[in-house]
Design a protein around this motif. Structure first.
Motif, PDB file in Angstrom:
ATOM      1  N   ARG A   1      -3.041   6.116 -20.650  1.00  0.00           N
ATOM      2  CA  ARG A   1      -3.145   6.469 -19.234  1.00  0.00           C
ATOM      3  C   ARG A   1      -1.757   6.508 -18.591  1.00  0.00           C
ATOM      4  O   ARG A   1      -1.428   7.428 -17.837  1.00  0.00           O
ATOM      5  CB  ARG A   1      -4.038   5.450 -18.522  1.00  0.00           C
ATOM      6  CG  ARG A   1      -4.457   5.857 -17.112  1.00  0.00           C
ATOM      7  CD  ARG A   1      -5.351   4.778 -16.494  1.00  0.00           C
ATOM      8  NE  ARG A   1      -6.477   4.473 -17.360  1.00  0.00           N
ATOM      9  CZ  ARG A   1      -7.595   5.187 -17.408  1.00  0.00           C
ATOM     10  NH1 ARG A   1      -7.723   6.251 -16.626  1.00  0.00           N
ATOM     11  NH2 ARG A   1      -8.582   4.861 -18.219  1.00  0.00           N
TER      12      ARG A   1
ATOM     13  N   THR B   1       0.173   9.945 -17.061  1.00  0.00           N
ATOM     14  CA  THR B   1       0.619   9.953 -15.670  1.00  0.00           C
ATOM     15  C   THR B   1       2.135  10.057 -15.569  1.00  0.00           C
ATOM     16  O   THR B   1       2.679  10.857 -14.807  1.00  0.00           O
ATOM     17  CB  THR B   1       0.139   8.680 -14.950  1.00  0.00           C
ATOM     18  OG1 THR B   1      -1.284   8.598 -15.027  1.00  0.00           O
ATOM     19  CG2 THR B   1       0.569   8.681 -13.484  1.00  0.00           C
TER      20      THR B   1
ATOM     21  N   ARG C   1      -7.038  11.498 -16.415  1.00  0.00           N
ATOM     22  CA  ARG C   1      -6.556  12.723 -15.772  1.00  0.00           C
ATOM     23  C   ARG C   1      -5.507  13.349 -16.679  1.00  0.00           C
ATOM     24  O   ARG C   1      -4.488  12.732 -16.985  1.00  0.00           O
ATOM     25  CB  ARG C   1      -5.954  12.406 -14.404  1.00  0.00           C
ATOM     26  CG  ARG C   1      -5.343  13.619 -13.703  1.00  0.00           C
ATOM     27  CD  ARG C   1      -4.706  13.222 -12.382  1.00  0.00           C
ATOM     28  NE  ARG C   1      -3.943  14.326 -11.831  1.00  0.00           N
ATOM     29  CZ  ARG C   1      -2.688  14.621 -12.153  1.00  0.00           C
ATOM     30  NH1 ARG C   1      -2.052  13.866 -13.038  1.00  0.00           N
ATOM     31  NH2 ARG C   1      -2.064  15.649 -11.602  1.00  0.00           N
TER      32      ARG C   1
ATOM     33  N   PRO D   1      -2.694  16.062 -17.161  1.00  0.00           N
ATOM     34  CA  PRO D   1      -1.852  16.965 -16.378  1.00  0.00           C
ATOM     35  C   PRO D   1      -1.703  18.334 -17.039  1.00  0.00           C
ATOM     36  O   PRO D   1      -2.100  18.532 -18.201  1.00  0.00           O
ATOM     37  CB  PRO D   1      -0.514  16.225 -16.316  1.00  0.00           C
ATOM     38  CG  PRO D   1      -0.503  15.378 -17.533  1.00  0.00           C
ATOM     39  CD  PRO D   1      -1.926  14.966 -17.771  1.00  0.00           C
TER      40      PRO D   1
END
Length: 391
Positions: A231, A235, A258, A260
């Motif tokens: 993670r 990020t 998430r 990118p």
């Protein structure tokens, strides 16, 4: 598996005893397979066995296999004492494979797995010599426990510590460049042969498009259940002019990640197929991942999680083959970002990684290890005429 494959390629009959789930892979390499007992020695089930209790039981089981196969040599992993004891019981020469750096200490060495680099001054060496005297009690406790196991099996006691490592032949399967220099000639039966590398077959994955430097994020398969490092990397690396390939190693994170725009997240990845295309590898510093990265010329960003990962990270740092990130900073996107920028930005890291890759390309670790096993087999059981050894 890598050693078995090398021995098989040299015409030898090889039996691999390990857990049942590895049967198809062993047979795929042309090895004969024998299922080992699977005892639970940690408190994950009711009434777990103590480690040496499990060793004694497993040694009795494996002795039957050794007796039936009548091998010329038994080769055992450093953590797998049962086959070594079984070989000794049957009078068969025994070799040990250490699938990481040599854990035995020497004067001035810091404790293994402490994650501390080799000291550069006499004062630093004196500190660790004092610590070694304090740690001697732990080694002596291990010797006593092993001798009790040997007594139960009808074997004589040993006077030396590290009794699980063969004094006939020890194969240290790492880069010699990651080994601290030892005073004198070191252990006479020990040979640093280079990394013995093997991985299950897996197809190539699609890489992120573009020409920017490629960074692989490769978490441990057994540590960091919450994927804190993964993670933080996704990020922290999001806005850099790099490409990121990341894997969650078939362990879905508890909270969705998430991803990118400059990254691709996959379930699994073949290191052998992927790392040659990479510039850096962010990992928890498991030995297999570290040496595969260096064999591919990749700079390592070592984020140790536990155990020997601390030692591997210290060796990478000492050898100038990468950047070490302290465990307390592994979950920090900013810290991972800075570590990767340093890994990609300092030429000495890339130069050293390429030197190790060149060494690996010209030194066949499997062939060297197999040759040494052959010598042990020939010395322990001379034949007339010579017969092909079986391991």
């Amino acid at each position: 598996m890598a050693l078995g494959r090398a021995l098989r390629a040299r015409g030898h009959d090889v039996v691999l005893e390990t857990w049942e789930r590895w049967r198809p892979y062993a047979e795929g390499e042309g090895l004969r397979f024998a299922a080992s007992p699977e005892y639970h020695v940690f408190p994950t089930r009711e009434r777990p066995l103590k480690p040496y209790e499990a060793v004694a039981r497993a040694a009795v089981h494996t002795r039957e296999l050794v007796r039936a196969e009548r091998p010329d040599v038994v080769v055992a992993d450093i953590l797998t004492l049962a086959p070594a004891l079984a070989g000794e019981l049957e009078g068969v020469p025994v070799a040990t494979v250490v699938p990481h750096v040599d854990p035995r200490s020497a004067p001035g060495f810091p404790p293994y797995s402490a994650g501390v680099r080799l000291p550069r001054t006499a004062a630093g060496r004196a500190v660790w010599d004092a610590a070694a005297r304090a740690m001697a009690a732990g080694l002596e406790h291990g010797r006593v426990e092993l001798n009790e196991t040997r007594r139960r099996l009808g074997l004589p006691p040993q006077a030396r510590v590290h009794g699980g490592i063969s004094d006939q032949l020890c194969l240290v399967a790492t880069f010699p460049q990651l080994e601290y220099p030892r005073p004198g000639a070191g252990e006479p039966a020990t040979h640093v042969v280079g990394p013995l590398q093997w991985e299950p077959p897996f197809e190539a994955v699609e890489l992120p498009p573009g020409d920017d430097p490629l960074v692989l994020v490769a978490p441990s398969t057994s540590q960091d259940r919450d994927h804190a490092m993964l993670r933080a990397a996704l990020t922290g690396l999001a806005d850099l002019p790099i490409r990121v390939l990341a894997t969650y190693n078939r362990r879905l994170p508890p909270v969705p990640l998430r991803v990118p725009a400059n990254a691709r997240l996959v379930e699994w990845v073949s290191y052998a197929r992927t790392m040659p295309h990479c510039d850096a590898v962010v990992c928890h510093a498991g030995h297999g991942t570290v040496v595969r990265a260096l064999s591919s010329g990749c700079v390592v960003v070592a984020c140790p999680a536990a155990g020997d990962m601390n030692e591997n990270a210290a060796r990478v740092d000492w050898a100038s083959a990468g950047v070490r990130l302290p465990r307390r900073l592994v979950s920090s996107p900013a810290a991972v970002r800075l570590a990767v920028q340093r890994a990609l930005g300092e030429p000495r890291f890339r130069e050293q990684a390429r030197e190790l890759a060149a060494w690996s390309a010209t030194h066949d670790a499997g062939a060297r290890a197999a040759e040494l096993v052959e010598r042990l087999a020939a010395a322990g059981a001379p034949r007339e005429p010579p017969a092909a050894p079986r391991a």
